[in-house]
Design a protein around this motif. Structure first.
Motif, PDB file in Angstrom:
ATOM      1  N   THR A 370       0.808  -1.236   0.100  1.00  0.00           N
ATOM      2  CA  THR A 370      -0.028  -0.085   0.032  1.00  0.00           C
ATOM      3  C   THR A 370       0.799   1.343  -0.116  1.00  0.00           C
ATOM      4  O   THR A 370       0.247   2.156  -0.548  1.00  0.00           O
ATOM      5  CB  THR A 370      -0.910   0.047   1.262  1.00  0.00           C
ATOM      6  OG1 THR A 370      -0.176  -0.286   2.292  1.00  0.00           O
ATOM      7  CG2 THR A 370      -2.018  -1.121   1.120  1.00  0.00           C
ATOM      8  N   ASP A 371       2.101   1.339   0.810  1.00  0.00           N
ATOM      9  CA  ASP A 371       2.840   2.561   0.925  1.00  0.00           C
ATOM     10  C   ASP A 371       3.301   2.986  -0.791  1.00  0.00           C
ATOM     11  O   ASP A 371       3.735   4.147  -0.852  1.00  0.00           O
ATOM     12  CB  ASP A 371       3.829   2.386   1.648  1.00  0.00           C
ATOM     13  CG  ASP A 371       4.930   1.152   1.407  1.00  0.00           C
ATOM     14  OD1 ASP A 371       4.495   0.360   1.058  1.00  0.00           O
ATOM     15  OD2 ASP A 371       6.198   1.452   1.628  1.00  0.00           O
ATOM     16  N   GLN A 615      10.600   5.005  -1.710  1.00  0.00           N
ATOM     17  CA  GLN A 615       9.859   4.234  -0.856  1.00  0.00           C
ATOM     18  C   GLN A 615      10.751   3.000  -0.571  1.00  0.00           C
ATOM     19  O   GLN A 615      11.038   2.532   0.182  1.00  0.00           O
ATOM     20  CB  GLN A 615       8.426   3.725  -0.990  1.00  0.00           C
ATOM     21  CG  GLN A 615       7.425   4.841  -0.865  1.00  0.00           C
ATOM     22  CD  GLN A 615       7.408   5.419   0.429  1.00  0.00           C
ATOM     23  OE1 GLN A 615       8.051   6.434   0.726  1.00  0.00           O
ATOM     24  NE2 GLN A 615       6.777   4.460   1.294  1.00  0.00           N
TER      25      GLN A 615
END
Length: 801
Positions: A370-371, A615
């Motif tokens: 999800t990130d 990320q």
């Protein structure tokens, strides 16, 4: 005693068979109607407070003292201490048998004497006091059982304890019927398992013994082959001696002319000459034609036969149109017939493209969390062409950590482009003018040629590395400052302007990792000649063996020339995502950074990809604990499998511990030592549905070297190595049959020299029947033959005499 009895009764309420003993019913009636008894303080007799029915207590007339303790149901618990004991039977159970009859006669002298002896032994609690006491019991007709000391024919072992009368510890050893114990089944299973394990062990020992026999047989065959090669080697050396003597007698020795080093293509001159020569245009003389051919060959410029210059393209466009090599041809064939274990099991297996196919599962799982899924307006707008600042900051922290930089790296020195190929193009364009050159050691990754040449018209100057260990070299294909100096001097002597030096660390395709001292020597060499240094460290996290240590240029305490040192890195190799085009440049020279950033307009990275990469690089715990551990273990296992297969085939190779590739020596499978023969072998592999990269694609100076990619799944590695084995066996049979027909056609050396670092065969294909060899060539060949074996150590002057 009463409590002890109740405990035994409670534990034996339901004996085996569901029956109850009449003994317990009799005892319950006795206990319910028995009088309260008390013992005198001086060991006197026992007295009943009331008379049992039926005159059973007629013989019990003993006086109690005033301080006698009363035993009954109303007795206080603190006035007595009862110590219970476990009653063990042969089967370790509490299933009683009906007790035997007991008779007790009060007042007999023998009884008092024996009781006194028991009390004394009980107080001592010594091994001597533990005696066997015979007891005979009987049950009266009224159901009351009395202990009898008269008959001593049956005894029971009792262990008295201090403070208690030995009479209270008398137990009859129960002799219940033995039943089947569950432990017997367990013991039987244990013994059966032990027997099965012993049989399995014997089978394994037999297989190990057979395997040792096979290994020994294989070793004997290799020794025999080695002996034959040594004999052939000696014959070749004597043949060289004979040719040298023949030349000396004829007095035709002379110095061989020096050959000009091939250079890269020049758009202003060489392209028009080459296209004109091939397509029918005007030519500028034989010298220009020869120069064009030699330069074209060096850059992998191989115009197809029958090529005609297109009137719709410029000279640059025509060069781009015909700029083809084995890599492009093989890559195109692979995509047209790609192997798939389900849909196309007879397709081409790709061992030519440097991709990591071992960690797709890890990366796909991480990149879909999800990130990673973020879509903000900032990511959908034009970014700073150097890259979003949040990404550049994360790249700076990442490189500081993994390159072990002595000081934190700065985000303003980071530039982001869509791959390291774009970085090579941009750097060549801003550091060199058209027609100038960049120095690089061969063999090297062939894509650099297209990157620096097609856009910027920048040529490459080659510092040739070879398999021979000469001079200051300690390993095959070793890059030394002396080789760089010689290549630079030769280029300057021919009027070339060299602006930069390219270093690949770890090196592709060799897999070499440069030490800190070697890196410092290369950088010092570049500083002396005012050369920019482009360091490509794209495989820095793909070092899969703990014995090898990678040293980044950014980890050095002091750079000799920081304004001319530029470091490249990307995620395509180390993170197994070659489909995501992302490369980064770190340079402290702001002029270079701004010039490259102006070209980022053509090579930018989209915003969502920049967010995902940031990320990914930020998740340091996942990288260290999950990804890098798994990636290195899988790379090492795949490398071990491929190298073991090569050892089985007897094929020499460079044994390195970084990257996805193995540099293999297939020279003994070439009929002649030419690149045309190398290309024929490459096509033979492709026809058998396995794609490799030949040495010509890496500008290797010695025909016959190939690169194989091992970072693939096990089933594809197994099938691919089977196809390679088939090609090599067929090729070897063909060469042997030709040598039998024409034994003097070729001279090939297959002498093996194995060390811990490299498994290497020195093989050089020279024509022993050719009459054009001069004396210097023969001397060099003889020196080379001597260095490639231990012939001189085995054949001293005394032995030869």
């Amino acid at each position: 005693m009463k409590l002890e009895y109740r405990r035994i009764k409670d534990n034996s309420k339901a004996p085996r068979g569901g029956r109850t003993w009449k003994f317990y019913d009799v005892m319950d009636r006795v206990l319910n109607s028995r009088p309260a008894l008390a013992y005198g303080p001086m060991g006197g007799g026992v007295m009943a407070s009331q008379v049992l029915p039926g005159g059973m207590m007629d013989g019990y007339h003993h006086q109690f003292a005033a301080s006698a303790l009363h035993f009954g149901h109303s007795q206080h618990a603190e006035l007595m201490e009862i110590k219970c004991e476990e009653v063990n039977s042969d089967e370790h159970c509490l299933s009683p048998e009906p007790p035997a009859a007991v008779s007790y006669q009060q007042g007999c002298p023998e009884e008092h004497e024996m009781e006194r002896a028991f009390l004394e032994r009980a107080q001592n609690d010594s091994p001597i006091s533990r005696v066997e006491i015979p007891i005979e019991t009987s049950v009266s007709p009224s159901g009351f059982s009395e202990p009898s000391m008269a008959n001593s024919s049956r005894m029971q072992n009792v262990v008295p304890r201090p403070g208690f009368s030995a009479l209270h510890r008398l137990r009859k050893k129960r002799k219940g019927q033995r039943v089947k114990d569950p432990l017997d089944d367990l013991l039987l299973k244990t013994l059966t398992s032990q027997r099965a394990m012993e049989e399995r062990f014997l089978q394994m020992e037999e297989r190990r013994f057979q395997r040792d026999l096979d290994v020994e047989e294989r070793r004997m065959q290799l020794e025999q082959r080695r002996f034959e090669l040594e004999r052939e080697h000696e014959f070749r050396m004597f043949d060289v001696f004979a040719q040298m003597l023949s030349i000396l007698k004829r007095s035709h020795g002379g110095a061989s002319p020096s050959l000009a080093m091939p250079r890269g293509l020049d758009f202003s001159q060489t392209l028009s000459e080459l296209t004109g020569r091939v397509g029918g245009g005007d030519q500028r003389g034989p010298r220009a034609g020869r120069l064009a051919v030699s330069r074209g060959d060096t850059c992998g410029f191989c115009p197809p036969e029958g090529f005609r210059r297109s009137p719709y393209l410029s000279a640059r466009g025509n060069v781009a149109n015909i700029f083809r090599g084995s890599d492009e041809e093989g890559y195109k064939a692979y995509h047209a017939d790609k192997y798939d274990e389900d849909t196309n099991p007879n397709g081409i297996i790709n061992f030519g493209t440097s991709e990591n196919k071992l960690c797709f599962d890890l990366m796909s799982k991480r990149l879909t969390q999800t990130d990673m899924n973020l879509m903000e307006p900032l990511l959908l707008q034009y970014p700073d062409w150097k890259g979003h600042m949040f990404l550049r900051e994360e790249v700076a922290r990442f490189l500081t950590y993994y390159c072990k930089a002595p000081a934190p790296l700065k985000a303003e020195n980071v530039i982001v482009l869509n791959g390291c190929g774009s970085l090579f193009s941009a750097l060549a364009t801003v550091l060199c003018d058209p027609g100038e050159a960049v120095l690089i050691a061969t063999p090297f990754y062939g894509g650099i040629t297209q990157s620096v040449f097609l856009y910027g018209n920048v040529k490459l100057v080659y510092a040739y590395l070879d398999s021979k260990i000469t001079g200051t070299s300690t390993r095959p294909f070793q890059l030394t400052v002396e080789k760089l100096e010689k290549a630079l001097q030769d280029a300057q002597a021919e009027g070339e302007t060299v602006r930069a030096l390219i270093l690949l660390n770890p090196q592709n395709p060799l897999g070499d990792i440069y030490s800190l001292s070697e890196l410092r020597d290369y950088l010092e060499f570049a500083k002396r000649h005012e050369l920019h240094v482009i360091v490509d460290e794209i495989y820095m996290l793909s070092v899969f063996d703990e014995s090898a240590t990678f040293h980044s240029v950014l980890g050095m305490d002091r750079l000799p020339d920081p304004q001319r040192t530029h470091v490249m890195w990307g995620i395509s190799k180390d993170f197994a995502v070659s489909g995501i085009r992302f490369g980064t440049l770190y340079t402290e020279n702001q002029d270079v950074a701004n010039a490259v950033a102006s070209l980022c307009y053509f090579h930018g990275v989209c915003g969502p990809v920049q967010h995902k990469v940031a990320q990914l690089l930020r998740d340091r715990e996942w990288i260290n604990q999950v990804y890098l551990r798994a990636n290195r273990a899988r790379l090492k296992a795949a490398h071990t499998y491929v190298t073991d297969e090569l050892k089985t085939l007897g094929v020499p190779f460079l044994n390195r511990n970084a990257g996805f590739f193995v540099w293999i020596d297939f020279r003994k499978y070439l009929r002649t030592g030419t690149f045309e023969e190398e290309m024929l072998l490459w096509r033979r592999f492709l026809d058998n549905k396995v794609l490799l990269s030949c040495g010509k694609a890496f500008e290797c100076s010695e025909p016959g070297w190939f690169r194989i990619i091992f970072a693939d799944k096990t089933h594809r590695l197994q099938l691919g190595m089977q196809r390679i084995r088939k090609v090599l066996e067929e090729r070897e049979q063909e060469i042997l049959s030709e040598e039998k027909e024409q034994p003097c056609q070729s001279d090939q050396d297959g002498k093996a020299d194995s060390t811990d670092e490299v498994i290497f065969v020195s093989r050089h294909q020279e024509s022993s029947c050719a009459g054009s060899s001069n004396l210097s060539d023969l001397i060099g060949l003889l020196q080379q033959q001597m260095r490639s074996s231990d012939w001189l150590q085995k054949n001293t002057a005394e032995q030869l005499a």
